[in-house]
Design a protein around this motif. Structure first.
Motif, PDB file in Angstrom:
ATOM      1  N   TRP A   1       0.826  -1.202   0.000  1.00 16.59           N
ATOM      2  CA  TRP A   1       0.000   0.000   0.000  1.00 16.59           C
ATOM      3  C   TRP A   1       0.862   1.254   0.000  1.00 16.59           C
ATOM      4  CZ3 TRP A   1      -3.859   2.271  -1.698  1.00 16.59           C
ATOM      5  CH2 TRP A   1      -4.219   3.527  -1.222  1.00 16.59           C
ATOM      6  N   ILE A   2       1.967   1.249   0.748  1.00 12.00           N
ATOM      7  CA  ILE A   2       2.879   2.397   0.743  1.00 12.00           C
ATOM      8  C   ILE A   2       3.386   2.649  -0.673  1.00 12.00           C
ATOM      9  CG2 ILE A   2       5.152   3.195   1.534  1.00 12.00           C
ATOM     10  CD1 ILE A   2       4.577   1.708   4.174  1.00 12.00           C
TER      11      ILE A   2
ATOM     12  N   GLY B   1       2.413   6.497  -5.724  1.00  9.43           N
ATOM     13  CA  GLY B   1       2.005   6.847  -7.072  1.00  9.43           C
ATOM     14  C   GLY B   1       0.778   7.728  -7.147  1.00  9.43           C
ATOM     15  N   LEU B   2       0.164   7.995  -5.991  1.00 18.81           N
ATOM     16  CA  LEU B   2      -1.021   8.849  -5.954  1.00 18.81           C
ATOM     17  C   LEU B   2      -0.689  10.296  -5.624  1.00 18.81           C
ATOM     18  CD1 LEU B   2      -3.395   6.436  -3.978  1.00 18.81           C
ATOM     19  CD2 LEU B   2      -3.138   6.662  -6.458  1.00 18.81           C
TER      20      LEU B   2
ATOM     21  N   MET C   1       2.810  12.429  -9.854  1.00 19.68           N
ATOM     22  CA  MET C   1       3.273  11.054 -10.048  1.00 19.68           C
ATOM     23  C   MET C   1       2.327  10.314 -10.992  1.00 19.68           C
ATOM     24  SD  MET C   1       6.079  10.551  -8.307  1.00 19.68           S
ATOM     25  CE  MET C   1       6.183   8.776  -8.069  1.00 19.68           C
ATOM     26  N   THR C   2       2.899   9.570 -11.925  1.00 11.48           N
ATOM     27  CA  THR C   2       2.082   8.763 -12.832  1.00 11.48           C
ATOM     28  C   THR C   2       2.368   7.274 -12.649  1.00 11.48           C
ATOM     29  OG1 THR C   2       3.744   8.960 -14.585  1.00 11.48           O
ATOM     30  CG2 THR C   2       1.964  10.607 -14.552  1.00 11.48           C
ATOM     31  N   ALA C   3       3.262   6.941 -11.746  1.00  9.44           N
ATOM     32  CA  ALA C   3       3.591   5.550 -11.435  1.00  9.44           C
ATOM     33  C   ALA C   3       4.126   5.515 -10.007  1.00  9.44           C
ATOM     34  CB  ALA C   3       4.618   5.000 -12.415  1.00  9.44           C
ATOM     35  N   VAL C   4       4.299   4.329  -9.476  1.00  7.91           N
ATOM     36  CA  VAL C   4       4.802   4.206  -8.107  1.00  7.91           C
ATOM     37  C   VAL C   4       6.288   4.539  -8.074  1.00  7.91           C
ATOM     38  CG1 VAL C   4       3.085   2.450  -7.570  1.00  7.91           C
ATOM     39  CG2 VAL C   4       5.363   1.738  -8.325  1.00  7.91           C
TER      40      VAL C   4
ATOM     41  N   LEU D   1       8.794   0.145  -5.202  1.00  9.06           N
ATOM     42  CA  LEU D   1       8.562  -1.073  -5.984  1.00  9.06           C
ATOM     43  C   LEU D   1       9.654  -2.100  -5.695  1.00  9.06           C
ATOM     44  CD1 LEU D   1       7.119  -2.679  -8.231  1.00  9.06           C
ATOM     45  CD2 LEU D   1       8.584  -1.491  -9.880  1.00  9.06           C
ATOM     46  N   MET D   2      10.894  -1.626  -5.588  1.00  6.46           N
ATOM     47  CA  MET D   2      12.003  -2.522  -5.270  1.00  6.46           C
ATOM     48  C   MET D   2      11.794  -3.169  -3.903  1.00  6.46           C
ATOM     49  SD  MET D   2      16.105  -1.698  -4.939  1.00  6.46           S
ATOM     50  CE  MET D   2      15.864  -0.625  -3.508  1.00  6.46           C
TER      51      MET D   2
END
Length: 337
Positions: A134-135, A140-141, A145-148, A153-154
């Motif tokens: 969720w973090i 990304g929200l 931002m258009t992605a996380v 992600l890593m």
């Protein structure tokens, strides 16, 4: 113990599927389609036209829609929604299967001592993984931002890989070997280093995926016109360490270099194992691992040259988990001779 092994294998398969579906969610740009975290009630998807309209309206408020997908139809939104919903739903299923198994086998006395502590530790790591997920989505929200965020992600993929590694090591520990393993402390250390290298490579691959660095520098063996780019290109940003995450050239270069190192390590392991214990199960496993690493390298190069088509991207991610599983089996067998 047969039931315990079956439960562990089922969980391993589910986690493997979770990683692959997570990769599809990322590659299709679906990860931000659900803008809220509802661990329980979120299991029920929209069922009416009104519920779908409300869910779509929430998505239309975030930067990804406004900057990338403005004008998207409801039908197109449903396509990305189902990817993310499936990913989250599979996470709920894993939690249910693992939780019920943990309680049942503990009450039956099958899980006890160090094995029980290990299972409880994996359960805790699984709960943490949900929060990390969720973090990651929340990053990304944020405005613009258009992605996380690639680092988050890593963290998400690395945690999943650690859980996967723990499960594979555990099922090996409770499965009797068909033939006794030869004593070889040096080989055990080498096998452990290989597992660590695979985990590092998966983490670096997540940075490549998160920053979309795989969509540029689509040549091999050269990258940006040379095998080793100049330091002025690899570290042009300040502070220098931010290049490790934000510089597309550096991110992809690091992933390539660790891939070469991993290949060399797999070949060295094969040579040393066959020299120390020729014809043994360990020597055969080392051969399989070396073959898998070579195959994964070929798939990775093809993925890069073809600019990450969905099927190749998923194959590359799935094979990474297969390599990790085999490396873990090899290490654990040597550690529990």
């Amino acid at each position: 113990m047969a039931l315990l092994r079956g439960w562990l294998w089922l969980t391993i398969v589910l986690v493997f599927a979770m990683v692959v579906i997570g990769g599809a969610t990322r590659l299709t740009g679906s990860g931000l389609s659900i803008t809220e975290w509802k661990p329980v009630t979120g299991a029920i998807p929209p069922l009416t036209d009104g519920q779908w309209a409300a869910e779509f309206e929430k998505y239309r408020q975030i930067p990804q829609y406004q900057l990338l997908n403005k004008g998207m139809s409801l039908a197109e939104f449903k396509e990305i929604f189902w990817w993310e919903w499936s990913h989250r739903q599979l996470g709920r299923l894993i939690g249910l299967v693992f939780g019920l198994g943990l309680v049942g086998f503990a009450l039956a006395g099958v899980l006890r001592g160090r094995l029980l502590l290990g299972v409880v530790g994996l359960a805790a790591l699984g709960g943490l993984q949900g929060a990390i997920g969720w973090i990651m989505v929340a990053s990304g929200l944020q405005p613009g931002m258009t992605a996380v965020a690639p680092v988050k992600l890593m963290a998400h993929l690395t945690t999943a890989s650690l859980i996967f590694t723990g499960l594979v090591a555990m099922v090996v520990a409770v499965t009797p070997a068909r033939r006794p393993e030869a004593s070889a402390a040096g080989l055990r250390r080498l096998a452990g280093w290989l597992v660590a290298a695979v985990l590092l490579q998966i983490a670096l691959g997540a940075l490549v995926a998160g920053s979309k660095a795989g969509l540029i520098y689509n040549t091999w063996p050269l990258i940006d016109g040379s095998v080793v780019p100049p330091l002025s290109s690899l570290f042009f940003g300040t502070p220098w360490f931010e290049n490790l995450v934000d510089n597309h050239l550096t991110v992809q270069f690091n992933h390539r270099m660790v891939a070469y190192g991993l290949l060399i390590l797999a070949v060295v392991q094969l040579w040393r194992t066959r020299s120390r214990v020729p014809g043994s199960p360990a020597a055969k496993r080392a051969g399989v691992i070396a073959g898998l690493v070579v195959a994964q390298a070929v798939v990775g190069i093809a993925t890069l040259l073809m600019q990450v088509p969905l099927w190749l991207g998923l194959l590359h991610q799935a094979m990474a988990m297969v390599v990790l599983a085999m490396a873990t089996v090899h290490w654990r067998r040597l550690a529990t001779r």
